[in-house]
Design an enzyme around this catalytic site. Structure first.
Site, mmCIF file in Angstrom:
data_model
loop_
_atom_site.group_PDB
_atom_site.id
_atom_site.type_symbol
_atom_site.label_atom_id
_atom_site.label_comp_id
_atom_site.label_asym_id
_atom_site.label_seq_id
_atom_site.Cartn_x
_atom_site.Cartn_y
_atom_site.Cartn_z
ATOM 1 N N LYS A 4 0.837 -1.201 0.000
ATOM 2 C CA LYS A 4 0.000 0.000 0.000
ATOM 3 C C LYS A 4 0.871 1.250 0.000
ATOM 4 C CE LYS A 4 -2.517 1.307 3.696
ATOM 5 N NZ LYS A 4 -3.672 1.516 4.607
ATOM 6 N N SER A 20 -3.979 2.959 -17.214
ATOM 7 C CA SER A 20 -3.006 2.614 -16.181
ATOM 8 C C SER A 20 -2.746 3.752 -15.213
ATOM 9 C CB SER A 20 -1.677 2.169 -16.792
ATOM 10 O OG SER A 20 -1.052 3.267 -17.409
ATOM 11 N N TYR A 53 -3.607 -0.923 -13.753
ATOM 12 C CA TYR A 53 -2.304 -1.578 -13.631
ATOM 13 C C TYR A 53 -1.211 -0.524 -13.629
ATOM 14 C CZ TYR A 53 -1.944 -0.776 -18.631
ATOM 15 O OH TYR A 53 -1.896 -0.174 -19.855
#
Length: 108
Positions: A4, A20, A53
């Protein structure tokens, strides 16, 4: 949760890109994230939650850029949380320690 990046600031939103999130390579290393990895993005300013992503950004730049359709879901300056997840067996999960990074001004 595997990794994270907690409370980074969006530095760019580029609608004219295929998709992305571009993330500074220093932040990727610190959070144990890699290019191509699927992530969940949580926007603290507007409540948006979406998946995309990673694309590796320039090291030391502090870049957090949402690309393509995701650029419509954030504003430059928004505070976001970026989370990646991993699959593992139950016993491994009991001892796994996620990488959690609290950057200051998008720097480690």
């Amino acid at each position: 949760m595997k990794s994270k990046l907690h409370c980074v600031q969006v530095t760019e939103a580029n609608l004219n890109y295929m998709g992305s999130i571009t993330i500074d390579e220093d932040l990727l290393d610190a959070a144990n994230m890699i290019a191509g990895e699927k992530v969940q993005v949580l926007d603290n300013n507007n409540g948006e939650r979406f998946e995309t992503y990673i694309i590796k950004g320039e090291r030391g730049s502090g870049c957090i850029c949402l690309n393509g359709a995701a650029a419509r879901r954030v504003q430059v300056g928004d505070t976001i949380i970026i989370i990646s997840y991993a699959l593992m067996d139950f016993e491994e999960a009991k001892i796994f320690k996620p990488s959690v990074v609290f950057p200051q001004n998008n720097r480690v």
